[in-house]
Every structure is written in C-alpha cells, then in structure tokens.
Design an enzyme around this catalytic site. Structure first.
Site, short mmCIF file in Angstrom:
data_model
loop_
_atom_site.label_atom_id
_atom_site.label_comp_id
_atom_site.label_asym_id
_atom_site.label_seq_id
_atom_site.Cartn_x
_atom_site.Cartn_y
_atom_site.Cartn_z
N ARG A 191 0.83 -1.22 0.00
CA ARG A 191 0.00 0.00 0.00
C ARG A 191 0.86 1.27 0.00
O ARG A 191 0.46 2.29 0.56
CB ARG A 191 -0.97 0.02 1.19
CG ARG A 191 -1.77 -1.23 1.38
CD ARG A 191 -2.54 -1.63 0.16
NE ARG A 191 -3.24 -2.90 0.32
CZ ARG A 191 -3.91 -3.48 -0.67
NH1 ARG A 191 -3.97 -2.93 -1.86
NH2 ARG A 191 -4.52 -4.62 -0.48
N LYS A 309 0.85 -9.06 13.63
CA LYS A 309 -0.43 -9.37 12.98
C LYS A 309 -0.53 -10.89 13.01
O LYS A 309 0.28 -11.57 12.36
CB LYS A 309 -0.42 -8.83 11.56
CG LYS A 309 -1.61 -9.27 10.69
CD LYS A 309 -1.55 -8.58 9.32
CE LYS A 309 -2.66 -9.04 8.39
NZ LYS A 309 -2.65 -8.30 7.10
N GLU A 313 -5.88 -12.57 7.84
CA GLU A 313 -5.54 -12.57 6.42
C GLU A 313 -4.39 -13.51 6.10
O GLU A 313 -3.44 -13.16 5.41
CB GLU A 313 -5.23 -11.15 5.95
CG GLU A 313 -6.41 -10.20 6.11
CD GLU A 313 -6.15 -8.80 5.56
OE1 GLU A 313 -4.99 -8.38 5.53
OE2 GLU A 313 -7.13 -8.15 5.17
N LYS A 382 -7.61 -0.45 14.65
CA LYS A 382 -7.84 0.53 13.58
C LYS A 382 -8.95 1.50 13.97
O LYS A 382 -9.82 1.15 14.77
CB LYS A 382 -8.19 -0.18 12.27
CG LYS A 382 -7.02 -0.94 11.65
CD LYS A 382 -7.33 -1.49 10.26
CE LYS A 382 -6.14 -2.28 9.74
NZ LYS A 382 -6.33 -2.81 8.38
N ASP A 387 -11.97 -1.20 7.69
CA ASP A 387 -10.60 -1.13 7.17
C ASP A 387 -10.28 0.21 6.53
O ASP A 387 -10.19 0.30 5.32
CB ASP A 387 -10.39 -2.26 6.15
CG ASP A 387 -8.93 -2.45 5.80
OD1 ASP A 387 -8.09 -1.85 6.49
OD2 ASP A 387 -8.64 -3.19 4.86
N GLU A 409 -4.77 2.78 15.55
CA GLU A 409 -3.99 2.65 14.31
C GLU A 409 -4.70 3.43 13.22
O GLU A 409 -5.85 3.14 12.88
CB GLU A 409 -3.85 1.17 13.92
CG GLU A 409 -3.11 0.96 12.61
CD GLU A 409 -2.92 -0.53 12.24
OE1 GLU A 409 -2.65 -1.35 13.14
OE2 GLU A 409 -3.04 -0.85 11.05
N GLU A 415 -4.69 4.26 1.10
CA GLU A 415 -5.09 3.06 0.36
C GLU A 415 -6.48 3.18 -0.25
O GLU A 415 -6.71 2.79 -1.39
CB GLU A 415 -5.03 1.85 1.31
CG GLU A 415 -5.54 0.57 0.68
CD GLU A 415 -5.50 -0.61 1.65
OE1 GLU A 415 -5.00 -0.46 2.78
OE2 GLU A 415 -5.99 -1.70 1.26
O1 GCW Z 1 -6.10 -2.59 4.70
C1 GCW Z 1 -5.79 -3.91 4.56
C2 GCW Z 1 -4.82 -3.90 3.44
C3 GCW Z 1 -3.74 -4.93 3.55
C4 GCW Z 1 -3.15 -4.84 4.95
C5 GCW Z 1 -4.25 -5.15 5.96
C6 GCW Z 1 -3.77 -5.00 7.40
C7 GCW Z 1 -0.89 -5.15 5.64
O2 GCW Z 1 -5.53 -4.04 2.24
O3 GCW Z 1 -2.77 -4.63 2.58
O4 GCW Z 1 -2.05 -5.70 5.12
O5 GCW Z 1 -5.29 -4.25 5.81
O6 GCW Z 1 -3.98 -3.93 7.95
O7 GCW Z 1 -3.20 -5.92 7.95
#
Ligand code: GCW
Length: 731
Positions: A191, A309, A313, A382, A387, A409, A415
């Site tokens: 990103r 993390k 994902e 976050k 997101d 965060e 992005e």
């Molecule tokens: O926003 C999403 C992004 C991913 C990112 C993920 C995260 C680093 O598309 O690229 O990975 O969140 O925050 O872990």
C-alpha cells in the site's frame, strides 16, 4: 562566453524587473515542512533578530547535538544570518537551551514547577531575562524534551507567531507515537505509493545516506518517537543476525532524534528460522523467543518491541495451535519484559469462515480477553471496525477493554482514499474519530480519552500511523500527502489539536505565510475529505473500491472471498441499499454503548453520514432532508465532483503565489482527481441504477460512458503509481 551571457541576462533582468519580487524558487518537496526560508515580514524579522542573536546550548549528548544543529540551521535560514554558539549569556538576545543537568543556566531558572508538569519528553519555552539580559529559554527535563522544544520554537518562527511574552509548554498526551512501515525486505511497500522502501537493506549496515537522518528529523519535528520498520505481513528473516545488524545501524541514526526502532514479529519465526514449532505454550518456543529478545537487545539496547499481525488474512498465529491471542501476545511479552520492550498486538482480525458480520469479529475475539494480557502488551485497533474506509463509525473496541491498553492505528497512506493522486487531508477524519464519544463511562468518554489512558487509567498509551513515505524525492508521493504525515505526528502528540490548526501550521511552514495562500489552501484541505467521501462512498457506504489494488470504483465486485467483495458491504437489491446492522440484521449496533446503540439502530436518529452503514434503506424512502435516498445519493456524488472542481479553481488562483514546480504538480493531480471523481460517481450511479431502475433527473450530468465501459476497465497497470489513462483522457 557563456558566463558573460548569463551575467548579461541577470543584469538585464534586474533592470527590467526593478524591485519586483522574484517568483518563488521551484521546490521539489524534499525539505517538507522544515524549509526555514527567511521570514519575509520585515517587522517580524526585526523582532525575531532582536530576540535571537546567539545560542547557548552546552552538552555533548547526541540528542543535544541534534537540537543544536537543528536550531543553528533553522535560525540561520529564518533570520538570514548565522546565530553563533556561545558559552554564556553576555548580552541581550540569547537562546538558552538545555536540561537542568546539561545547562547550569537552565538549572538556575525559577521554572522547576513548569518542568515538573511536562514529564520526560515535554518542554518549556519562555521569553525571560537571564542574568539581566533578554533570552528565549528552551528547557526540558530530558534531552529529548530539548529537541522537541527546539522544534516548537522553530515552528513558532516558521508560522510567524510573536516571541514577545512567550510562555508555552508542551508535553505529549500519548507515550508511543509510532509510524508503522509496511515495508518488505525486497523494498516493495505494501500500500505504498511513494516509491520504494526507505530502508536499503542491501547496502546496510555499511552505508548510511543522509536521507535516514532527514527521515528521523522529520519524525522528531512532529513528535514521532518510534518506527516499526517492517510490514505486518511479516518476514521472519528480519529477526536473523545479518538483518539485526542492519536494523542496529538504522537505530543508531535514529537514536539522537528520540526514535526507537520496532520490528514486526512473524509468529511462525521459531519454525522458519529456529526449526521448532510455534506453539506459544511449548517450552522450547518460549526459550527461543527469550533468546531472540536477548540477542536483539545486545545489538539494539533501546529496541522498542514487536508489532504482530496474527491469525489475520493468512498470517500465522496462536490459533493455529488452538491457543488464544492472549497466549500469543504474552509469549512475546515475557521474552521482551526483562528488557523493557512492548508487544503491540493488532486487533485487525476477521475470518471468512465465520458467518458473522466482519465488522463485529474483533470485539467478539478480544473483549472476552480483556485483562488477560501482560502489562507490556498493547492492543492496536484501527480507527474503524472495517478497514480505513473514507468514513466508518469509530471501532467499538474503544471503550470496551478497560483493562487492556488500546492504541489507535490510523492509515496515513491513502489506500482507500485516492492513493497518491487525490488531494485528501486526513486530519478531519482522524479528529472525527478521536473526538467521537464512546459513552463507555457516560458522556465525554471520547476515543481520544480511551487511547491517552485517562478514561481507564491505562499504564501505557500509543498511537500508530501506517506510513506514507518512500524514496520519492518528495517522500510522500505528492506535496499534499506530506500534510497527512505532519498531521499524524501532531495528533499523536496532542489529539485535542484541531484539524484546522494543524492545516494552518502545515501550510505556513510548507507553502507560505501569505494570507492569500493560507485561506484558500486551508479551505481546500478542510473540504477535501468530505469530497472524497461524497464521490466514493456517500451516506455510510464502504468498501466499494475495485478489488485488490483498491484504486477506483468497483461496487459490482462479487467474486472471491466474500468479506473482500463490494456486494457484501453494499447489499444492493431491488428494494434498496445498505447493510442492516440493527437487531433485524447483524446487530453490530449492539457492540456500541448506550445511547449510541439506540441512536444508530433507529432510522430516526442515525446520522445521515452513517445511514447505509447501519441500515438497508429503500430507494424511494425519504431521508431527513425530505428527499429520497436516490435523490440524496445523486446529490452527494455530485457535491463530491463539484468540490473537486472548486478545488481546481481555487488552486489555479494561486499560480503567482506558489512556486511553479509545486503549482504545476498539484494542478496536474487535481486534474486527475476531478476526472476520477466523475469516474467514481458515473460508475457507482450506473450500477445502483440496475437495481433502483430510477432515472438520473435532468439537472444532473449524465454519465460519460455506459456501465459496461467502467466494468471492463482494468487499470491501474502500476499499482505503486496508479493511473487510469482511459479515465484521464475523457474530456
Ligand atoms: O487494509 C488492509 C490492506 C492490507 C493490509 C491489511 C492490514 C498489511 O488491504 O494490505 O495488510 O489491511 O492492515 O493488515
């Protein structure tokens, strides 16, 4: 011969121009907000020169040397002549800087009470007399505070504020103020839209170009005191000895500027580089992490800690062994604790296999673990539960974990907000979240008070921003993107600052102190975030970006992992649009405290700007305005486009007042932004129309192309510098 011709043209130029001011010289953006150009207001320059003639800043620590160098450079630039370093106060006009330990003069001043209030990193600025002579004092308890005070003084001059009667103190409200770099070891940046990673691993530890120092200076100037060097999608190799030597070299450059380094820890590292399992309850694994922590601190004694993390994902984590997030975080925390390091564990977890609403999963996972973490663990959350969207409600974890320090965060790299092209100033979005009331302890329980620790009495506090810097000459991929780096630092230092004040500071330091520049640029910045919301995802829509790269619209995206699709979030059908998160739907509203839960759940009280986040609304249903949903959608998209066009006109009016290089760069990006705002709106409205079957009434611009055209677009070809030529070329 050539020289003569040049001399002639200069001489001629002087004759022809007479006393006309020379146009501002072209700038490439490298100097950021630390340009230190001569103060142009003559009266103010006289005042500053009278107050500041020489510098008395003894002491030999690397941080004091950094403060001294910055003051010498900055003051020379601003005042137009060197400000010499002297040993004592002999005449009027001294800048006296230091701590009681480093400077006997500072120790002799009656400012103990003020110093007691500002802590380890704070500073006190005073216009006063020292030994009968006028002086500006920059005092602090620790060297880092002197550095922050030096930057505060320079900011004051760069923003043309008076020195008379100066009595300012500053202290950070938050302890860990970090940039998270999503930088990979091959120097790509996840990103990232500003070139390659700043960290040239191949030439480290041997080569330390000045850019490393300038990065640290820029961070320090806004109060950032930590850098997580590596991507949260982590690579275990960073924890091997050769890489640690490289990290140690960077830490050495950053240290004088008050910046500690942190690394991301891949949970499976004991497998990948240790030949073990990664089960957090396995004794050998625990020993491995302890040994690794010892090794790190041998080469980086002030190492900050790990960011992780896990089970998100596709990243490995404790759940791979049927252990909890707390088991995982505590494993690393125990390894770091003897050295004073912290574990920052991310709350960004959700699973495609779990049938609940994605935005609810972090609370479901973490609230039951409140209190189960070691004291040196912080949970990084976050700003919103999805997101980094243009607008989300604040994350419902804020306020819901009184016994676990929560960090915020934020994403500085845009992005989902136009990446490196669109001008979007993010401070209004961040302050919207920081000032949002969670009601966790009744009214006034703002997100800001959660993360600064004052609401729940957290022993540790932090705020992280996903960095937007890279090897581009201008650092951030565009001149205006720099403002978001600046704003993040200032808000991490003091989350009660307003977006308007931060913009004013940034404009004055970066562009000009001329009111004819400040007012229009401030207005553009102020309007820019709402414009992006309007042309991308108005009225509470979210995650409608094209799949994967997230550049441009893709409301039709429906294939692949469901919680990465647009249709999962928009729920468009023949009845209407929006995600029902009331009790009749996913019941995500239940994760908020009262009265928010009811406020969001009711169609009468939910704010329009979160309407479709919480409700599925019929196309012809009337909103508070009396207009139907369809009409309001059309209006909001159009407002977004119109605002960008207004930004273009406003910027065009500054041609004479901003240097040509920056003027043209910004102008070109605004042109792209205007075309893309239209792209967003045309594509989105045409897609919604396939469900609503309602017309776009006369008075609105008709879409430039049919829906099929937008659906067939496959841009950008280069995700690091995204462009869509087919859109740009449309008249
Ligand atoms: O926003 C999403 C992004 C991913 C990112 C993920 C995260 C680093 O598309 O690229 O990975 O969140 O925050 O872990």
């Amino acid at each position: 011969m050539r020289l003569q011709a040049r001399w002639l043209s200069v001489a001629l130029g002087c004759v022809l121009l007479g006393s006309a001011p020379s146009p501002p010289r072209p700038e490439d953006g490298y100097e950021l907000w630390l340009r230190y150009r001569p103060v142009s207001d003559a009266a103010l320059r006289r005042e500053y020169r009278a107050a500041i003639g020489y510098l008395v800043l003894p002491g030999d620590s690397p941080t004091l040397r950094a403060a001294r160098a910055e003051l010498a450079t900055g003051l020379r630039g601003l005042l137009g002549s060197a400000v010499p370093l002297e040993r004592g106060v002999t005449r009027d006009g001294a800048v006296v800087a230091g701590t009681p330990a480093s400077s006997p003069l500072v120790a002799s001043l009656p400012i103990a009470a003020e110093l007691a209030r500002v802590g380890n990193e704070g500073y006190v600025l005073r216009a006063t007399r020292v030994g009968g002579k006028t002086a500006i004092v920059v005092a602090a308890n620790r060297d880092a505070g002197v550095l922050y005070g030096a930057f505060a003084l320079l900011r004051r001059l760069q923003t043309n504020r008076p020195l008379a009667g100066l009595a300012e103190s500053g202290a950070p409200r938050i302890e860990l103020r970090l940039l998270d770099h999503w930088d990979n070891l091959n120097r790509t940046v996840e990103r990232g839209y500003a070139g390659a990673s700043l960290w040239a691993w191949d030439s480290l530890p041997g080569q330390l170009p000045a850019r490393y120092r300038d990065y640290a200076r820029a961070d320090a100037s806004v109060g950032i005191n930590g850098a997580v060097l590596t991507n949260v999608n982590a690579d275990a190799r960073i924890l091997t000895a050769p890489y640690l030597a490289k990290v140690a070299a960077l830490a050495g450059v950053f240290r004088p500027w008050g910046i500690r380094v942190y690394l991301t820890a891949r949970f499976s590292a004991p497998m990948e580089i240790g030949g073990l399992t990664a089960d957090p309850l396995d004794a050998a694994v625990r020993d491995w992490w302890k040994g690794k922590a010892d090794e790190i601190y041998r080469v980086i004694p002030d190492f900050g800690g790990f960011l992780v993390k896990a089970n998100s994902e596709g990243q490995p984590g404790p759940q791979d062994y049927r252990r909890t997030h707390a088991d995982g975080a505590n494993l690393l925390a125990d390894a770091l604790a003897p050295h004073g390091g912290v574990v920052i564990w991310r709350a960004f977890v959700y699973s495609n296999d779990v049938p609940t609403d994605r935005v609810m999963q972090a609370n479901n996972e973490f609230v039951p673990l409140d209190g189960a973490f070691r004291p040196n663990v912080l949970l990084q959350v976050k700003n919103g539960p999805l997101d980094f969207q243009p607008r989300e409600p604040f994350h419902p974890l804020f306020g819901a974990m009184p016994h676990t320090p929560l960090m915020a965060e934020l994403q500085i790299t845009k992005e989902y907000l136009g990446q490196n092209t669109h001008l979007v100033y993010l401070a209004p979005m961040w302050t919207e979240v920081l000032n949002a009331d969670t009601y966790a302890h009744g009214p006034g329980s703002t997100v800001g008070r959660v993360i600064d620790g004052s609401l729940h009495g957290y022993p540790r506090t932090g705020m992280a921003g996903v960095a937007n810097v890279g090897t581009d000459r201008d650092w951030s991929g565009s001149d205006f993107n720099q403002a978001n780096w600046y704003a993040f630092g200032r808000l991490a230092w003091d989350h009660t600052l307003s977006a308007a004040q931060i913009a004013d500071e940034w404009i004055r330091q970066t562009l000009s102190n001329d009111a004819r520049v400040i007012a229009p640029v401030a207005a553009m910045m102020r309007a820019s975030r709402e414009a992006a919301v309007n042309y991308m995802t108005p009225l509470g829509l979210a995650h409608q970006m094209a799949v994967g790269h997230h550049y441009g619209p893709g409301p039709w995206v429906g294939r692949g992992r469901s919680d990465w699709t647009s249709i999962y979030y928009n729920r468009a059908d023949t009845i209407g649009l929006g995600f029902d998160r009331t009790r009749a739907g996913s019941n995500a509203v239940s994760q908020y405290f009262q009265p928010l839960r009811d406020r969001f759940a009711s169609r009468d009280s939910v704010p329009d700007d979160l309407l479709l986040w919480f409700h599925h609304v019929a196309w012809s249903e009337r909103l508070h305005s009396g207009r139907t949903l369809w009409d309001e959608l059309l209006r909001h998209y159009q407002m977004g486009i119109d605002t960008v066009r207004w930004m273009q006109r406003t910027w065009d009016g500054l041609a004479e007042r901003v240097d040509a290089a920056r003027f043209h760069r910004v102008q070109e990006l605004l042109r792209i932004q205007a075309a893309e705002a239209r792209w967003w709106r045309d594509a989105s409205v045409l897609y919604w129309q396939t469900f609503s079957h309602l017309p776009i009434p006369a008075g609105y611009e008709q879409p430039l192309h049919p829906l099929a055209f937008y659906r067939a677009l496959t841009c950008p070809s280069d995700v690091t510098k995204p462009r869509c030529p087919a859109i740009e070329e449309t008249p």
